[in-house]
Write an enzyme that holds these catalytic residues in place. Sequence first.
Site, PDB file in Angstrom:
ATOM      1  N   HIS A 218       1.584   4.414  -2.966  1.00 46.86           N
ATOM      2  CA  HIS A 218       1.464   5.873  -2.849  1.00 46.86           C
ATOM      3  C   HIS A 218       2.595   6.563  -3.607  1.00 46.86           C
ATOM      4  O   HIS A 218       2.371   7.581  -4.286  1.00 46.86           O
ATOM      5  CB  HIS A 218       1.517   6.291  -1.379  1.00 46.86           C
ATOM      6  CG  HIS A 218       0.191   6.267  -0.692  1.00 46.86           C
ATOM      7  ND1 HIS A 218      -0.913   6.925  -1.196  1.00 46.86           N
ATOM      8  CD2 HIS A 218      -0.219   5.672   0.460  1.00 46.86           C
ATOM      9  CE1 HIS A 218      -1.939   6.731  -0.379  1.00 46.86           C
ATOM     10  NE2 HIS A 218      -1.543   5.975   0.628  1.00 46.86           N
TER      11      HIS A 218
ATOM     12  N   HIS B  13       0.842  -1.206   0.000  1.00 52.94           N
ATOM     13  CA  HIS B  13       0.000   0.000   0.000  1.00 52.94           C
ATOM     14  C   HIS B  13       0.875   1.253   0.000  1.00 52.94           C
ATOM     15  O   HIS B  13       0.639   2.187  -0.779  1.00 52.94           O
ATOM     16  CB  HIS B  13      -0.903  -0.029   1.231  1.00 52.94           C
ATOM     17  CG  HIS B  13      -1.635   1.253   1.480  1.00 52.94           C
ATOM     18  ND1 HIS B  13      -2.964   1.436   1.158  1.00 52.94           N
ATOM     19  CD2 HIS B  13      -1.228   2.437   2.036  1.00 52.94           C
ATOM     20  CE1 HIS B  13      -3.327   2.660   1.480  1.00 52.94           C
ATOM     21  NE2 HIS B  13      -2.300   3.287   2.023  1.00 52.94           N
ATOM     22  N   GLU B  14       1.870   1.293   0.872  1.00 53.27           N
ATOM     23  CA  GLU B  14       2.710   2.488   0.983  1.00 53.27           C
ATOM     24  C   GLU B  14       3.555   2.712  -0.265  1.00 53.27           C
ATOM     25  O   GLU B  14       3.719   3.855  -0.720  1.00 53.27           O
ATOM     26  CB  GLU B  14       3.601   2.390   2.225  1.00 53.27           C
ATOM     27  CG  GLU B  14       2.838   2.336   3.542  1.00 53.27           C
ATOM     28  CD  GLU B  14       1.896   3.507   3.718  1.00 53.27           C
ATOM     29  OE1 GLU B  14       2.169   4.584   3.164  1.00 53.27           O
ATOM     30  OE2 GLU B  14       0.874   3.342   4.398  1.00 53.27           O
TER      31      GLU B  14
END
Length: 295
Positions: free
Chosen positions: A138, A134-135
């Site tokens: 980004h 997820h990170e």
Amino acid sequence: MHRHYNGLKTAALLGLLTALILGIGFAVSGTSGLIIALIISLLMNGASYFWSDKIALRSMRAQPVSEAEFPALYQMVRELAADARQPMPRLYVSPTMQPNAFATGRNPQHAAVCVTTGITQILDYRELRAVIGHELSHVYNRDILISSVAAAISGMITFLAYLAWFVPLGGGDDDDAPNPAVFLAMLVLGPFAASIIQLAISRNREYQADASGAALSRDPLALASALRKIDAGARQLPLPADNQYTRTAHLMIANPLSGAGIAKLFSTHPPMADRVRRLEEMARNPREVGPVQFQ
């Protein structure tokens, strides 16, 4: 298609912010204030963009870690970065006991991923790997760039609204002077509208990072399980809403600050139950799970 659709929505929201600037500039009846606000906002947000990683890491007291200290963390990050065909980011650990994580950096070449001590203690390998996915998404989705642009435009709107209130830029006599009610409306509604649009952009990016991160890790159910644990831990150990943490709250995978009542309406994160539901629906559709192609 999902990523392209989110990109169109983000472009539309940024267009609304720009329209607000033009509307306030027109109401102020002059271009000098607009030019001043533009220069100041670009300088402030340009500095924030280029040094955002250092600011965020310092505010969380994060320290760089070596592979000898966290071999499993390095292994999962290296695997995910290789799958995405992106460079290896720098890795940091914050001593904060609240379970959380964030990524920062204006592009993959200047990326950094930070996890808290708390998150390493409550997540298993699969869950932490999904959070890292997820990170990294980004960064790969250029969310830091989008957030910086949105913050810059929102800052301009707020500055112009205050400029319109405190600086008489209208006509030279009372008959030609702008209506004070108009200025009062701009002072209140301008920054409010800018904040709402910026929050919409931030929430939209969280949904997108969930989807692309789950596709990158090929494990949406692990990310859904991790989000449940992180949400529960953040509620039990909320961080104080001071300047140190509010600057990085929007970067976190879950809202780290305490919030109740109307404060929830202005959260930079979408409802956790909605995020988990979307991930579970994604898991039921194998076609949506990996591999993901980042532009």
